[in-house]
Scaffold this active site. Structure first.
Site, PDB file in Angstrom:
ATOM      1  N   SER A 197      87.930  36.596  49.032  1.00  0.00           N
ATOM      2  CA  SER A 197      88.659  35.429  49.513  1.00  0.00           C
ATOM      3  C   SER A 197      90.129  35.624  49.213  1.00  0.00           C
ATOM      4  CB  SER A 197      88.158  34.176  48.788  1.00  0.00           C
ATOM      5  OG  SER A 197      89.006  33.079  49.017  1.00  0.00           O
TER       6      SER A 197
ATOM      7  N   TYR B 106      86.861  29.744  40.834  1.00  0.00           N
ATOM      8  CA  TYR B 106      86.532  30.352  42.124  1.00  0.00           C
ATOM      9  C   TYR B 106      87.436  31.560  42.369  1.00  0.00           C
ATOM     10  CZ  TYR B 106      86.351  31.104  47.152  1.00  0.00           C
ATOM     11  OH  TYR B 106      86.247  31.689  48.391  1.00  0.00           O
TER      12      TYR B 106
END
Length: 166
Positions: free
Chosen positions: A123, A136
């Site tokens: 990501s 995250y």
């Protein structure tokens, strides 16, 4: 669902045989209903953060040519100080450990194939910090560095490796 669903649909259009795994059987049922009868699609509920379950599925599907580690979850939008350890562990277990378990478990069989590939989805959160998504981001940064190291380790083998940043 999401990117995983689109990957499955694109691969099936190319007549690939696909084993789609998801934590939620209901998501797999929706996918199967959408695809309809297709002998090239096998679905299997799997918690990729459960190493034993991953090892079991790898024994059943040892003739894999391509492994796409796409599973990922985000944390609740909270600062680290306000996160529960259970939330932190769940994100790390799915995003990093799940990717590692799938890769390490399937790698011996991938190395035996004439040609094979591993694609790990990270990501942009693994590059740039987002307040309220620190764990995250850390999990996706770990996937990034793990994949880059794996690429270097496998460069002289039949297994290609890529990292994807949607």
């Amino acid at each position: 669902s999401g990117i995983g669903r689109e990957l499955v649909l694109a691969l099936l259009k190319k007549d690939a045989k696909v084993v789609a795994v998801d934590l939620r059987q209901e998501s797999l049922n929706i996918l199967k209903k959408e695809v309809g009868e297709n002998k090239n699609l096998i679905t299997q509920a799997l918690d990729i953060s459960d190493k034993t379950a991953v090892e079991k599925i790898a024994k059943e599907f040892s003739d894999v040519d391509v492994l796409i580690n796409n599973a990922g979850i985000i944390q609740p939008f909270k600062k680290v100080n306000d996160l529960e350890y259970a939330d932190i562990e769940k994100v790390m277990n799915v995003n990093f450990w799940g990717t590692l378990y799938m890769t390490k478990t399937f790698l011996p069989d991938l190395l035996k194939r004439p040609e094979a590939y591993i694609a790990n989805v990270s990501s942009m959160g693994g590059f740039l910090p987002v307040p309220g998504q620190s764990v995250y981001g850390a999990s996706k940064a770990a996937v990034k560095l793990f994949t880059e190291g794996l690429y270097a380790e496998l460069i002289d083998t039949n297994v290609g490796v890529s990292i994807i940043f949607p």
